[in-house]
Write an enzyme that holds these catalytic residues in place. Structure first.
Site, PDB file in Angstrom:
ATOM      1  CG  ASP A  13      -1.727  -1.271   1.333  1.00 32.64           C
ATOM      2  OD1 ASP A  13      -2.259  -1.706   0.312  1.00 32.64           O
ATOM      3  OD2 ASP A  13      -1.779  -1.840   2.437  1.00 32.64           O
ATOM      4  CE  LYS A  16       2.820  -2.603  -4.605  1.00 33.39           C
ATOM      5  NZ  LYS A  16       2.727  -2.418  -3.171  1.00 33.39           N
ATOM      6  N   GLY A  40      -4.419  -5.062  -4.803  1.00 33.35           N
ATOM      7  CA  GLY A  40      -5.539  -4.288  -5.325  1.00 33.35           C
ATOM      8  C   GLY A  40      -5.128  -2.861  -5.540  1.00 33.35           C
ATOM      9  CG  HIS A  41      -3.174  -1.092  -8.315  1.00 35.10           C
ATOM     10  ND1 HIS A  41      -2.194  -2.032  -8.291  1.00 35.10           N
ATOM     11  CD2 HIS A  41      -3.439  -0.836  -9.592  1.00 35.10           C
ATOM     12  CE1 HIS A  41      -1.881  -2.344  -9.517  1.00 35.10           C
ATOM     13  NE2 HIS A  41      -2.624  -1.636 -10.326  1.00 35.10           N
ATOM     14  CD  GLN A 226       0.828  -9.102  -2.187  1.00 33.73           C
ATOM     15  OE1 GLN A 226       1.657  -9.792  -2.736  1.00 33.73           O
ATOM     16  NE2 GLN A 226      -0.398  -8.990  -2.640  1.00 33.73           N
TER      17      GLN A 226
HETATM   18  P1  IMP Z   1      -2.356 -12.977   2.283  1.00 35.97           P
HETATM   19  O1  IMP Z   1      -1.446 -12.414   1.236  1.00 35.97           O
HETATM   20  O2  IMP Z   1      -3.815 -12.856   1.921  1.00 35.97           O
HETATM   21  O3  IMP Z   1      -1.977 -14.365   2.689  1.00 35.97           O
HETATM   22  O4  IMP Z   1      -2.173 -12.061   3.604  1.00 35.97           O
HETATM   23  C1  IMP Z   1      -0.964 -12.084   4.366  1.00 35.97           C
HETATM   24  C2  IMP Z   1      -0.608 -10.704   4.868  1.00 35.97           C
HETATM   25  O5  IMP Z   1      -0.284  -9.874   3.768  1.00 35.97           O
HETATM   26  C3  IMP Z   1      -1.733  -9.982   5.616  1.00 35.97           C
HETATM   27  O6  IMP Z   1      -1.160  -9.184   6.631  1.00 35.97           O
HETATM   28  C4  IMP Z   1      -2.341  -9.090   4.552  1.00 35.97           C
HETATM   29  O7  IMP Z   1      -2.976  -7.956   5.115  1.00 35.97           O
HETATM   30  C5  IMP Z   1      -1.092  -8.697   3.789  1.00 35.97           C
HETATM   31  N1  IMP Z   1      -1.378  -8.323   2.400  1.00 35.97           N
HETATM   32  C6  IMP Z   1      -1.658  -9.126   1.367  1.00 35.97           C
HETATM   33  N2  IMP Z   1      -1.827  -8.426   0.238  1.00 35.97           N
HETATM   34  C7  IMP Z   1      -1.627  -7.130   0.562  1.00 35.97           C
HETATM   35  C8  IMP Z   1      -1.606  -5.910  -0.212  1.00 35.97           C
HETATM   36  O8  IMP Z   1      -1.811  -5.881  -1.426  1.00 35.97           O
HETATM   37  N3  IMP Z   1      -1.342  -4.774   0.505  1.00 35.97           N
HETATM   38  C9  IMP Z   1      -1.052  -4.784   1.828  1.00 35.97           C
HETATM   39  N4  IMP Z   1      -1.049  -5.884   2.567  1.00 35.97           N
HETATM   40  C10 IMP Z   1      -1.322  -7.061   1.940  1.00 35.97           C
END
Ligand code: IMP
Length: 432
Positions: A13, A16, A40-41, A226
């Site tokens: 976040d 990007k 997501g963006h 991420q």
């Molecule tokens: P997962 O990727 O759904 O397994 O989540 C694992 C961790 O990564 C959690 O803390 C989510 O909030 C974080 N996370 C996953 N995708 C994003 C993203 O696009 N932005 C910020 N945090 C993310």
């Protein structure tokens, strides 16, 4: 001219979307190389807003090839839904403009369910990760466990049933352990065959495509999702995502050799945020944290969750500069800091009374560290919309210079509002 890899240098976040959009306009090919629809963006182009989770940003612009690399975990139903949604907005996704690696791993309903079941169970024991519940972790587990179903398997009705049996033997054992109903072979076969015809036309030997295009001189943009501190190896384990998010993954997750990656651009927010659980040494649970969250609109794009906010942590970003090999950063959301009397930057930590300069890898130590700050004077003027250094107040420039010095990387771009043009360009990563 070079290729460019964009990575988040914090916990995701970092903003990007805007930078990737700016770069994707100048790229010929845009490649996703890890993660899935947990990202997501929102892209705003000519006043129209497009929400992307799985598709690379290039998809909303004509004349580009968007690529989903082998490092991505792909939920075929989420893919079809995103393609259909874009079609409703007038964006045509065809095998001309989208290619999907035939060796990318599929996310199945059992993965999504397992993600949710585990998070629910963990809520009771206080060990929740706070995942996006999209099935990302369980799908990567099956990939590493060598029982995953991959894109190419949808085209092979001879071998698919056996692969479904194999993956279900594993998942049904887990489900029994969690007190859940087993899933039938027929249900998964139906889930896959119902979507195969929509996915298969996009399949591609991605490493070969990239190799050919690179040799022809195409500009390739690798779009990370991420952030580096969510990296499965280099992040704040176990509160991480299940993929490598660092720049090296652009190579492994697409099949383009590391020598051709080029400029590594680390997107870096002028303060810090994190969604989900896990250590966050500079977190502000006071009115300043609230101010940053409100002013910075810090709510998750995918899950709508409120993001935790805190001061800029230079020790963490310095680590990301090293683990990614960051060439330069794009500093975002500087304007959110406008109006604060003073600003703090974390330069290291105190662990059990001893000063250290990086976050230790152990979970226990990460929970115990206390940030060591330098304090800078804030600025009252607005930096919103600044397009050259001269538009910035002296204190804001001082803040940026301090950040550069502490993290050991220069600012290539400085973003001063969500508008594309509100950017101070120091170095064009494609031309570096
Ligand atoms: P997962 O990727 O759904 O397994 O989540 C694992 C961790 O990564 C959690 O803390 C989510 O909030 C974080 N996370 C996953 N995708 C994003 C993203 O696009 N932005 C910020 N945090 C993310």
């Amino acid at each position: 001219m070079t290729n460019v890899v964009v990575v988040g240098s914090q916990w995701g976040d970092e903003g990007k979307g805007k930078i990737v959009d700016w770069l994707s306009e100048r790229a010929d090919i845009v490649v996703r190389f890890q993660g899935g629809h947990n990202a997501g963006h929102t892209l705003v182009i000519d006043g129209v807003s497009y929400k992307l989770s799985l598709l690379p940003s290039g998809i909303v612009r004509g004349g580009k090839i968007s690529v989903i690399g082998n490092g991505v975990v792909l939920d075929p139903h989420a893919l079809v839904a995103e393609i259909d949604k874009l079609a409703g907005q007038g964006v045509k996704v065809t095998p001309e403009n989208l290619r999907i690696a035939d060796n990318a791993t599929l996310i199945l309903s059992v993965h999504r369910e397992l993600d949710g079941l585990r998070e629910d169970a963990a809520s009771n024991s206080g060990t929740k990760i706070g995942t996006t519940r999209r099935g990302i972790g369980p799908a990567y587990e099956d990939k590493v466990g060598r029982r995953a179903i991959r894109v190419m398997d949808l085209a092979d009705m001879e071998t698919l049933p056996g692969k479904v049996d194999r993956i279900l033997t594993h998942h049904n054992a887990l489900r029994r352990g969690l007190g859940e109903k087993e899933v039938s072979h027929e249900a998964i076969m139906q889930e896959l065959t119902s979507v195969a015809e929509r996915v298969l036309p996009f399949r591609e030997t991605v490493w070969e495509l990239l190799d050919k295009e690179r040799r022809k001189g195409a500009r390739i943009l690798f779009e990370g999702a991420q952030g580096s501190l969510l990296d499965i190896d280099h992040g704040t384990y176990p509160f991480v995502t299940s993929s490598n998010t660092v720049a090296g993954q652009a190579s492994a997750g697409s099949g383009m050799g590391p020598g051709a990656l080029g400029y590594i651009l680390g997107i870096t927010k002028a303060y810090t945020t994190r969604v989900g659980e896990g250590p966050f040494p500079t977190e502000l649970k006071d009115e300043i944290g609230q101010f940053l969250g409100e002013k910075g609109h810090e709510f998750g794009t995918v899950t709508g969750r409120k993001r935790r906010c805190g001061w800029f942590d230079a020790a963490l970003v310095r680590q990301s500069v090293a683990t990614n090999g960051i060439t330069g950063i794009a500093l975002t959301k500087l304007d959110v800091l406008d109006g604060l009397d003073e600003l703090k930057i974390c330069v290291g930590y105190k662990l059990d009374g001893v000063q250290i300069d990086h976050l230790p890898a152990s979970q226990g130590a990460q929970a115990r560290v206390e940030p060591v700050y330098v304090t800078l004077e804030g600025w009252k003027e607005s930096t919103v919309g600044a397009r050259k250094w001269a538009d910035l107040p002296a204190q804001a420039i001082k803040y940026v210079r301090q950040v550069e010095e502490l993290i050991g990387a220069p600012v290539a771009l400085l973003s001063t509002s969500p508008e594309r043009e509100d950017t101070i360009l120091v170095t064009d990563p494609f031309e570096d």
